[in-house]
Design a protein around this motif. Structure first.
Motif, PDB file in Angstrom:
ATOM      1  N   MET A  95      13.162  -5.605  14.062  1.00 32.91           N
ATOM      2  CA  MET A  95      12.877  -4.723  13.015  1.00 32.91           C
ATOM      3  C   MET A  95      14.028  -4.164  12.476  1.00 32.91           C
ATOM      4  O   MET A  95      14.762  -3.383  13.326  1.00 32.91           O
ATOM      5  N   PRO A  96      14.160  -4.370  11.324  1.00 35.74           N
ATOM      6  CA  PRO A  96      15.305  -3.721  10.496  1.00 35.74           C
ATOM      7  C   PRO A  96      15.556  -2.178  10.827  1.00 35.74           C
ATOM      8  O   PRO A  96      14.636  -1.438  10.712  1.00 35.74           O
ATOM      9  N   HIS A  97      16.815  -1.653  10.782  1.00 35.99           N
ATOM     10  CA  HIS A  97      17.002  -0.213  11.009  1.00 35.99           C
ATOM     11  C   HIS A  97      17.441   0.379   9.828  1.00 35.99           C
ATOM     12  O   HIS A  97      17.696   1.725   9.773  1.00 35.99           O
ATOM     13  N   ASP A  98      17.760  -0.356   8.656  1.00 34.05           N
ATOM     14  CA  ASP A  98      18.627  -0.026   7.372  1.00 34.05           C
ATOM     15  C   ASP A  98      17.270   0.752   6.611  1.00 34.05           C
ATOM     16  O   ASP A  98      16.239  -0.148   6.287  1.00 34.05           O
ATOM     17  N   PRO A  99      17.407   1.790   6.294  1.00 30.04           N
ATOM     18  CA  PRO A  99      16.447   2.620   5.248  1.00 30.04           C
ATOM     19  C   PRO A  99      15.698   1.809   4.091  1.00 30.04           C
ATOM     20  O   PRO A  99      14.893   1.777   3.715  1.00 30.04           O
ATOM     21  N   GLN A 100      16.903   1.274   3.429  1.00 32.56           N
ATOM     22  CA  GLN A 100      16.473   0.301   2.235  1.00 32.56           C
ATOM     23  C   GLN A 100      15.657  -0.634   2.568  1.00 32.56           C
ATOM     24  O   GLN A 100      14.953  -0.912   1.823  1.00 32.56           O
ATOM     25  N   THR A 101      15.972  -1.250   3.410  1.00 34.42           N
ATOM     26  CA  THR A 101      15.184  -2.471   4.009  1.00 34.42           C
ATOM     27  C   THR A 101      13.982  -1.937   4.396  1.00 34.42           C
ATOM     28  O   THR A 101      12.677  -2.585   3.944  1.00 34.42           O
ATOM     29  N   LEU A 102      13.654  -1.115   5.291  1.00 37.93           N
ATOM     30  CA  LEU A 102      12.354  -0.505   5.696  1.00 37.93           C
ATOM     31  C   LEU A 102      11.587  -0.039   4.152  1.00 37.93           C
ATOM     32  O   LEU A 102      10.305  -0.429   4.145  1.00 37.93           O
ATOM     33  N   LEU A 103      12.307   0.567   3.368  1.00 35.48           N
ATOM     34  CA  LEU A 103      11.558   0.856   1.900  1.00 35.48           C
ATOM     35  C   LEU A 103      11.090  -0.335   1.331  1.00 35.48           C
ATOM     36  O   LEU A 103      10.082  -0.325   0.834  1.00 35.48           O
ATOM     37  N   ARG A 104      11.837  -1.431   1.249  1.00 33.76           N
ATOM     38  CA  ARG A 104      11.584  -2.426   0.477  1.00 33.76           C
ATOM     39  C   ARG A 104      10.333  -3.353   1.223  1.00 33.76           C
ATOM     40  O   ARG A 104       9.381  -3.691   0.547  1.00 33.76           O
ATOM     41  N   ILE A 105      10.236  -3.194   2.478  1.00 30.54           N
ATOM     42  CA  ILE A 105       9.073  -3.766   3.146  1.00 30.54           C
ATOM     43  C   ILE A 105       7.973  -3.029   2.994  1.00 30.54           C
ATOM     44  O   ILE A 105       6.863  -3.681   2.684  1.00 30.54           O
ATOM     45  N   LEU A 106       7.940  -1.680   3.016  1.00 30.54           N
ATOM     46  CA  LEU A 106       6.783  -0.703   2.755  1.00 30.54           C
ATOM     47  C   LEU A 106       6.372  -0.950   1.432  1.00 30.54           C
ATOM     48  O   LEU A 106       5.080  -0.940   1.257  1.00 30.54           O
ATOM     49  N   CYS A 107       7.259  -1.298   0.494  1.00 32.18           N
ATOM     50  CA  CYS A 107       6.892  -1.313  -0.831  1.00 32.18           C
ATOM     51  C   CYS A 107       5.844  -2.490  -1.050  1.00 32.18           C
ATOM     52  O   CYS A 107       4.845  -2.501  -1.770  1.00 32.18           O
ATOM     53  N   GLY A 108       6.226  -3.457  -0.390  1.00 35.60           N
ATOM     54  CA  GLY A 108       5.706  -4.749  -0.377  1.00 35.60           C
ATOM     55  C   GLY A 108       4.198  -4.799   0.472  1.00 35.60           C
ATOM     56  O   GLY A 108       3.273  -5.258  -0.226  1.00 35.60           O
ATOM     57  N   ILE A 109       4.192  -4.089   1.639  1.00 34.82           N
ATOM     58  CA  ILE A 109       3.135  -4.127   2.465  1.00 34.82           C
ATOM     59  C   ILE A 109       1.981  -3.193   1.752  1.00 34.82           C
ATOM     60  O   ILE A 109       0.994  -3.367   1.844  1.00 34.82           O
ATOM     61  N   TRP A 110       2.588  -2.273   0.905  1.00 31.98           N
ATOM     62  CA  TRP A 110       1.562  -1.319   0.065  1.00 31.98           C
ATOM     63  C   TRP A 110       0.734  -2.154  -0.812  1.00 31.98           C
ATOM     64  O   TRP A 110      -0.472  -1.656  -1.302  1.00 31.98           O
ATOM     65  N   PHE A 111       1.242  -3.415  -1.026  1.00 29.30           N
ATOM     66  CA  PHE A 111       0.326  -4.176  -2.161  1.00 29.30           C
ATOM     67  C   PHE A 111      -0.751  -4.887  -1.646  1.00 29.30           C
ATOM     68  O   PHE A 111      -1.880  -5.238  -2.123  1.00 29.30           O
ATOM     69  N   LEU A 112      -0.834  -4.752  -0.208  1.00 27.96           N
ATOM     70  CA  LEU A 112      -1.967  -5.675   0.677  1.00 27.96           C
ATOM     71  C   LEU A 112      -3.259  -4.777   0.469  1.00 27.96           C
ATOM     72  O   LEU A 112      -4.154  -5.699  -0.060  1.00 27.96           O
ATOM     73  N   PRO A 113      -3.247  -3.726   0.611  1.00 25.47           N
ATOM     74  CA  PRO A 113      -4.512  -3.082   0.206  1.00 25.47           C
ATOM     75  C   PRO A 113      -5.020  -3.080  -0.968  1.00 25.47           C
ATOM     76  O   PRO A 113      -6.386  -3.149  -1.372  1.00 25.47           O
ATOM     77  N   HIS A 114      -4.224  -3.002  -2.005  1.00 31.40           N
ATOM     78  CA  HIS A 114      -4.207  -3.058  -3.332  1.00 31.40           C
ATOM     79  C   HIS A 114      -5.053  -4.446  -3.812  1.00 31.40           C
ATOM     80  O   HIS A 114      -5.865  -4.464  -4.393  1.00 31.40           O
ATOM     81  N   LEU A 115      -4.312  -5.340  -3.088  1.00 34.08           N
ATOM     82  CA  LEU A 115      -4.642  -6.776  -3.427  1.00 34.08           C
ATOM     83  C   LEU A 115      -6.061  -7.115  -2.674  1.00 34.08           C
ATOM     84  O   LEU A 115      -6.985  -7.684  -3.451  1.00 34.08           O
ATOM     85  N   ILE A 116      -6.277  -6.450  -1.628  1.00 36.81           N
ATOM     86  CA  ILE A 116      -7.654  -6.860  -0.733  1.00 36.81           C
ATOM     87  C   ILE A 116      -8.749  -6.262  -1.786  1.00 36.81           C
ATOM     88  O   ILE A 116      -9.743  -6.776  -2.084  1.00 36.81           O
ATOM     89  N   GLY A 117      -8.350  -4.857  -2.020  1.00 37.73           N
ATOM     90  CA  GLY A 117      -9.496  -4.223  -2.872  1.00 37.73           C
ATOM     91  C   GLY A 117      -9.722  -4.930  -4.196  1.00 37.73           C
ATOM     92  O   GLY A 117     -10.889  -5.025  -4.729  1.00 37.73           O
ATOM     93  N   LYS A 118      -8.865  -5.299  -4.855  1.00 36.02           N
ATOM     94  CA  LYS A 118      -8.903  -6.083  -6.184  1.00 36.02           C
ATOM     95  C   LYS A 118      -9.870  -7.387  -6.143  1.00 36.02           C
ATOM     96  O   LYS A 118     -10.842  -7.489  -6.915  1.00 36.02           O
ATOM     97  N   ILE A 119      -9.497  -8.212  -4.983  1.00 33.17           N
ATOM     98  CA  ILE A 119     -10.168  -9.358  -4.729  1.00 33.17           C
ATOM     99  C   ILE A 119     -11.772  -9.031  -4.166  1.00 33.17           C
ATOM    100  O   ILE A 119     -12.629  -9.803  -4.580  1.00 33.17           O
TER     101      ILE A 119
END
Length: 115
Positions: free
Chosen positions: A1-25
């Protein structure tokens, strides 16, 4: 697991699309009507194009593959969502009134995560 805050933010920004996408479909029958209310016609085409764009943005942000391009795609999709919220609900700035601040915050986070 990366410890760089910017990397963690990038991953979280991506993960947040998952429930959005599931709900849309899962609720495509309602989602495409929302696209049409916002003026995106035909709604079904916009629904599936947006879902594909969200999926690509999600994968790119989570994996870091073409992360800047993925963030740009995410920001584009979120700008469209913000526009739709304003078009449907008017100029409200509180989430309780379904304002666009969530999409704006998420877009800023996507940009910062790849800066």
């Amino acid at each position: 697991m990366p410890h760089d805050p910017q990397t963690l933010l990038r991953i979280l920004c991506g993960i947040w699309f998952l429930p959005h996408l599931i709900g849309k479909i899962r609720h495509a029958d309602l989602a495409y009507v929302t696209f049409e209310k916002a003026g995106f016609k035909p709604g079904k085409v916009f629904l599936y194009v947006t879902a594909a764009a969200e999926g690509l943005a999600m994968v790119g942000l989570v994996t870091g593959i073409q992360a800047q391009l993925a963030a740009a795609l995410a920001i584009f999709v979120l700008a469209g969502a913000g526009y739709a919220v304003l078009k449907i609900n008017g100029w409200n700035w509180r989430w309780q009134k379904q304002g666009p601040e969530y999409m704006l915050f998420w877009s800023i986070c996507c940009a910062l995560s790849v800066a």
